[in-house]
Design a protein around this motif. Structure first.
Motif: not given
Length: 146
Positions: A88-90, A93-95
């Motif tokens: 769960k990152l800010p 998903k592609p990044a």
């Protein structure tokens, strides 16, 4: 790039290091007729064939090992990408996928650089010993003392 250098090494080994290369100039018929004439030639021919077989097995094992390492690296990259996708990152998903691929590439490049430097240091460490042994032979450009 790593695969290419390994493949070139295997090809060079096949071209120059094949056991039994001394009989490479003779055809199979010539070798068979030579073996029938003399039992010593028969033993030599058997030894050459055993060496060729052992060399083929060695090349197959090296190629299999390289393939296994490549497969393991691919699997590890896929597992890393899968695990990174569930975080769960800010950012999107592609990044995360791109950052993971770039970081694994960076880690691989740093590891290759460190291995190359270690190999160069080992070669430099053994070079003075070789120069001391070769120094006894004399330098061709050296001027003789009167």
């Amino acid at each position: 790039m790593v695969f290419r250098s390994i493949w070139q090494g295997l090809q060079n080994l096949g071209l120059t290091g094949a056991p039994g290369a001394e009989a490479a100039g003779m055809s199979d018929e010539e070798l068979k007729s030579l073996a029938m004439q003399n039992p010593e030639h028969t033993r030599n021919l058997i030894a050459i064939e055993k060496a060729r077989h052992a060399w083929k097995v060695q090349v197959a094992l090296i190629a299999g090992g390289v393939l296994l390492v490549a497969l393991a690296m691919t699997a590890w990259t896929l597992v890393s990408l899968h695990a990174a996708g569930h975080l769960k990152l800010p950012w999107p998903k592609p990044a995360t996928v791109v950052a993971t691929l770039m970081s694994t590439t960076l880690i691989t490049a740093v590891t290759a650089l460190l291995r190359r430097r270690r190999k160069e240091r080992r070669a430099a460490a053994t070079a003075p010993a070789n120069q001391a042994q070769n120094g006894a032979q004399g330098d061709q450009n050296q001027v003789g003392a009167p």
